[in-house]
Write an enzyme that holds these catalytic residues in place. Structure first.
Site: not given
Length: 542
Positions: A293, A327
């Site tokens: 990720e 994020c």
């Protein structure tokens, strides 16, 4: 020995403590902070059963007070990477052979330790080392980490229970073996829970791990390692090393027993890792699992039917909690010009109340960014935006690193939907807004879809169900986690499995069984009870 089909305790999400004034948890956390700041922590590497220290002793400082030394860690070199790999491989057979319920028990015990006696300690370490306020530390280092451990045990049992059908005279079985080799867990600074989940998820499935955390996060990483050991994790299953990334990669990605990487970090680094693995593919015993990720340029799309106050609250929380160092943080917003003044006023009213400062003052909503490199990068984005005639600073725009790496929450309004701060990930408390004509709403949907290479999180604010349906369908590939009338942050384990695609990663959904499946290599076994003794089939007869 006795055996059985065991049912693990059904997981429930760990309740989030609020740390209100006068509460027991607030007093306990304050005491843990005082204890943590009264001593200089000694932070060794953990390789096999050894605590490893080197001559290269590094200071770990608090981002909100970079004169405050929290501890010392010991940086390793290529030799320590080799030792960690050897320790992982030596522990592999015994760990993989251990009954799954015994492995599960270790991680369930770790969860209870974090929920109880280690809760304040892990939160204090996260607050001080990563400059998170009490609430952000609680939802991350305590609750999410506990949830990962408990829910992953549950998901593992669901996987093991998935078995094939059998026809008459045959028994078909499926084994879910750990991967052949070791797993490399490369973890980020911003979430203690991610740093803990990336090594424990594959370990739960019988793998052994080399874990390299971001060096800014080692204070909390050491507490996690202490918890794992107290929970009974055998030596060598998870090996914690503090080594420069390229040094670790040079050894790991050329090793024939490299079986996979569990990664959270930048897109650029992940792409470089993928390329290196491809170049070395002939070296490995098997094709490595690549699970990552990376980043996001996360959007909030506002329809004119939306509630202006809800939009303002979603943007303030989504963009500025933990200084935008998520994020999933709201980084670009598309607002109809017809409701901008109302939304803006609500946001300015909130920002006027928000305080910026040390985590030890619980009245501070915003704290410091992680280090000087990050501070300088974010400050340069803000300065360049100030010099762009198409950009207006609506709020903030100032910064100071005299005492800590503090950046005021900054709102920019850009006339250009493709300006730098609308397109590039900044990873700081900077939100850029583009005002669109409500008559061009469908064009704006396409603008949202095409502006960024990322596809991590995003949200739509609207009261119109037809609009919600339209946006949900048209932006189906623009966000792996999509939110309706909410900020695009705050995924909960077991409720919103987390991950994105495009430049945001492999979308293997941490917090679900999908992620755990990446760490097993199934073997199908067919047993025939009465073997045939004649080669021929009936169709051969005359």
């Amino acid at each position: 020995m006795s055996v059985g089909f065991f049912k693990v305790p059904y997981p429930q999400n760990e309740p989030v403590k609020e740390y209100r004034p006068g509460s027991e948890e607030r007093a306990t956390l304050k005491a843990a902070l005082a204890e943590a700041t009264s001593t200089i922590k000694d932070i060794p590497m953990y390789i096999g059963g050894e605590e490893v220290r080197t001559e290269d002793k590094r200071n770990l400082v608090a981002p909100h007070n970079h004169q405050q030394v929290l501890g010392h860690y010991y940086e390793g070199d290529a030799q320590h990477v080799e030792q960690a790999i050897t320790a992982a491989l030596n522990a592999k057979d015994e760990w993989a052979a251990l009954s799954w319920e015994q492995r599960a028990s270790i991680f369930l015990r770790a969860a209870d330790l974090l929920a109880g006696p280690y809760r304040a300690k892990i939160n204090a370490a996260t607050m001080l080392g990563q400059s998170k306020n009490a609430y952000q530390a609680e939802i991350d280092a305590a609750c999410e980490m506990i949830d990962f451990l408990r829910f992953n045990v549950h998901f593992a049992t669901e996987i093991y229970e998935q078995q094939p059908r059998s026809s008459a005279g045959v028994w078909n079985r499926m084994e879910y073996r750990p991967l052949e080799g070791f797993i490399f867990a490369l973890t980020p600074f911003n979430f203690t829970a991610i740093a803990g989940n990336l090594p424990t998820a594959p370990a739960m499935m019988g793998n052994t791990i080399v874990w390299k955390p971001a060096l800014q996060q080692v204070l909390a990483a050491q507490v996690l390692m202490e918890v794992f050991q107290k929970a009974g994790l055998p030596d060598g299953v998870i090996n914690l090393i503090y080594v420069d990334g390229p040094v670790a990669g040079e050894v790991i990605f050329q090793h024939p027993d490299f079986a996979g990487i569990h990664f959270t970090g930048s897109t650029k680094v992940f792409q470089a890792i993928w390329k290196t693995i491809g170049e070395n593919i002939h070296r490995y015993k098997s094709y490595p699992r690549i699970v990552g990720e990376t980043g996001g340029k996360d959007f909030v799309l506002v329809h004119e039917s939306a509630d202006a106050k809800a939009v303002a609250t979603g943007l303030i929380r989504g963009a500025f909690e933990y200084q935008g160092q998520k994020c999933s943080a709201a980084s670009r917003a598309y607002i109809p010009f017809t409701m901008w003044e109302e939304v803006k006023q609500y946001m300015l009213d909130d920002l006027a109340k928000i305080k910026v400062g040390s985590v030890e003052d619980f009245s501070n909503f915003v704290n410091a960014v992680i280090d000087e490199k990050s501070f300088d990068k974010i400050a340069s984005y803000i300065e360049n935006a100030k010099n762009d005639p198409a950009v207006e600073v609506i709020a903030g725009g100032t910064f100071d690193k005299t005492e800590g790496y503090f950046i005021q929450p900054t709102i920019l309004k850009s006339q250009d939907p493709l300006s730098v701060t609308m397109c590039e990930e900044i990873f700081g408390p900077v939100l850029t807004i583009y005002l669109y004509n409500p008559d061009s709403f469908e064009d704006t949907i396409e603008l949202v879809n095409q502006t960024s290479p990322y596809a991590l999180t995003g949200s739509i604010f609207s009261k119109d169900r037809y609009i919600i349906d339209l946006v949900t369908k048209k932006l189906s590939n623009a966000a792996g986690n999509f939110y309706i009338n909410d900020k695009p942050t705050g995924a909960v384990v077991g409720q919103q499995p987390f991950g994105g695609s495009r430049a945001s990663g492999t979308n293997d959904k941490a917090g679900s069984s999908l992620n755990l499946l990446r760490w097993v290599s199934p073997r199908a076994i067919k047993e025939t009870f009465v073997s045939p003794t004649d080669y021929s089939y009936p169709f051969l007869a005359e």
